[in-house]
Design an enzyme around this catalytic site. Structure first.
Site, PDB file in Angstrom:
ATOM      1  N   ASP A 118       0.314  -1.821   0.250  1.00 50.70           N
ATOM      2  CA  ASP A 118       0.236   0.042  -0.058  1.00 50.70           C
ATOM      3  C   ASP A 118       1.210   1.153   0.657  1.00 50.70           C
ATOM      4  OD1 ASP A 118       1.167  -0.843   2.582  1.00 50.70           O
ATOM      5  OD2 ASP A 118      -1.098   0.322   3.534  1.00 50.70           O
ATOM      6  N   GLU A 177      -0.261  -1.881   5.234  1.00 49.84           N
ATOM      7  CA  GLU A 177      -0.309  -2.109   6.111  1.00 49.84           C
ATOM      8  C   GLU A 177      -0.137  -1.099   6.902  1.00 49.84           C
ATOM      9  OE1 GLU A 177       3.451  -1.314   9.271  1.00 49.84           O
ATOM     10  OE2 GLU A 177       3.107  -0.831   7.221  1.00 49.84           O
ATOM     11  N   GLU A 178      -0.338   0.145   6.336  1.00 50.19           N
ATOM     12  CA  GLU A 178      -0.109   1.578   7.114  1.00 50.19           C
ATOM     13  C   GLU A 178      -0.917   1.830   7.939  1.00 50.19           C
ATOM     14  OE1 GLU A 178       1.480   3.599   7.144  1.00 50.19           O
ATOM     15  OE2 GLU A 178       3.187   3.319   4.725  1.00 50.19           O
ATOM     16  N   ARG A 221      18.414  -6.957  13.742  1.00 45.87           N
ATOM     17  CA  ARG A 221      19.179  -7.289  15.760  1.00 45.87           C
ATOM     18  C   ARG A 221      17.774  -8.329  16.274  1.00 45.87           C
ATOM     19  NH1 ARG A 221      18.473  -3.344  20.404  1.00 45.87           N
ATOM     20  NH2 ARG A 221      17.875  -4.429  21.155  1.00 45.87           N
ATOM     21  N   HIS A 241       7.262   8.708   4.513  1.00 52.00           N
ATOM     22  CA  HIS A 241       6.432   9.329   4.366  1.00 52.00           C
ATOM     23  C   HIS A 241       6.216  11.096   4.087  1.00 52.00           C
ATOM     24  CE1 HIS A 241       3.558   6.099   7.224  1.00 52.00           C
ATOM     25  NE2 HIS A 241       4.769   5.641   6.450  1.00 52.00           N
TER      26      HIS A 241
HETATM   27 NI    NI Z   1       6.060   1.028   5.646  1.00 51.88          NI
END
Ligand code: NI
Length: 397
Positions: free
Chosen positions: A88, A145-146, A183, A370
């Site tokens: 997305d 995902e957002e 990590r 963003h």
């Molecule tokens: Ni992202």
């Protein structure tokens, strides 16, 4: 829309021998031109499916609306590794003047998810072409995902069935291209959101004694919130409470009856998942009681902390080392209080999410994610494919 299987048998075409048939930069740029918001990635999905079909790779489309799952079997038995890419874009007007800029006003791939899809397509292409690995690889193209719950929807649709481990990556402009951030343990924060309405009693600006001033109550609550992280949480545990929105009042000489405090909460330690919402409500309740106000609180979990599994993290680390070669280019100081819904997959199966450095200051490709001028160094795409292919090779032995 019901999921549809596009079979490699019914649709088989020759897998191209030359990798000239795979141009990662071209794939990414074409995806960049057709950015779509969460659960609306129909063109993106169609674009990905077209290439998979062209390469004769079996896949299922229409999962959780626009999601795709590719299943590729190796030439010998083994475990199943999933690789996830998000599809997305964001409601941002692109300001880049590049030839491949967004063709849709107000929508932009400003987080690099176009690159993630190109990398996943590259991995699918190479795995299907050679099949020189053990077991099965499932490539998950995930919508939304957002903040819209794409990972949850894909899990509910059953994409993790028979999956032994999962790997995901994010192109990352906080790291220079050629660097990989990996990590074990907590990498990204849990994200929670709340809307709190303070219900006071309005009145004349000159006669405050007849009112319950929602602005004053809200101000005390915001002050008291500052002590939650600084005085109730172990200083070695990172956490943030941000009130990003404060709405109250209609006129300067009228005491407000309502104040709205909207905020976000971030933390790494999963043990805080219970404590923080309770403490936040306790503070609101206590201050409201003190001033004779009431409140309404809507508190929601957006995504849990993203916790990498030690074994799969080691798999990614050694794969990255074999690709980026110089140990200093592998960084573990890469935690961030941003969040990622990949965390939901990690609650179900062991896995690892890592950052693929993509910034290049010399080329001005270092705007933050963003941002309307976000773009990244596309040489990271090849590195991403190579690391994931190495993970498949080493996981399935
Ligand atoms: Ni992202």
């Amino acid at each position: 829309m019901q999921p549809v299987i596009i079979s490699s048998r019914t649709n088989r075409q020759k897998i191209p021998k030359s990798s000239k048939d795979l141009d990662l930069v071209e794939l990414r740029r074409r995806l960049h031109q057709i950015p779509e918001l969460g659960f609306e990635e129909y063109k993106t999905s169609q674009f990905i499916s077209q290439f998979l079909t062209k390469w004769g790779i079996e896949h299922q489309i229409g999962i959780a609306k626009t999601g795709i799952v590719v299943t590729i079997k190796g030439n010998r038995a083994g475990r199943t590794l999933a690789i996830r890419a998000d599809m997305d874009a964001l409601p941002i007007q692109e300001e880049n003047k590049v030839s491949y800029r967004s063709s849709y006003p107000g929508v932009m791939h400003a987080c690099g998810h176009d690159g993630h899809c190109a990398i996943a397509l590259g991995v699918a292409y190479h795995l299907a072409k050679h099949r020189n690995f053990a077991g099965t690889v499932k490539i998950i193209f995930q919508p939304a995902e957002e903040g819209l719950g794409g990972a949850k929807a894909m899990i509910e649709a059953g994409v993790l069935e028979a999956v032994d481990a999962i790997i995901g990556l994010h192109l990352w402009n906080n790291l220079s291209v050629g660097t990989v951030g990996v990590r074990e343990g907590a990498l990204m924060a849990a994200s929670e959101a709340f809307n709190c309405t303070i219900l006071g009693k309005g009145g004349h600006g000159g006669m405050p004694h007849q009112t319950v001033d929602a602005v004053v109550v809200g101000a005390f609550i915001i002050q008291a919130f500052q002590t939650i992280v600084s005085r109730n949480i172990d200083p070695l545990d990172a956490a943030v409470i941000t009130i990003g929105q404060l709405l109250a009042g209609k006129k300067r000489n009228v005491i407000a009856d309502i104040a709205q405090l909207n905020g976000t909460v971030r933390y790494f330690n999963p043990a805080l998942a219970q404590f923080l919402p309770q403490r936040i409500e306790q503070v609101i309740k206590g201050v409201c009681e003190l001033f004779g106000a009431n409140y309404e609180l809507d508190y929601q979990q957006i995504s849990p902390s993203l916790i990498n599994h030690p074994k799969i993290t080691e798999l990614v680390r050694s794969a990255a080392l074999s690709v980026v070669e110089t140990p200093p280019l592998l960084v573990s100081q890469c935690q961030t209080l941003a969040s990622e819904d990949f965390a939901y997959y990690l609650e179900k199966v062991p896995g690892c999410f890592f950052f693929l450095g993509s910034a290049n200051a010399a080329k001005s490709l270092n705007y933050p994610h963003h941002h309307p001028l976000f773009d990244f160094d596309e040489s990271a795409l090849k590195t991403g494919v190579e690391i994931l292919l190495k993970c498949v090779e080493n996981f399935c032995i």
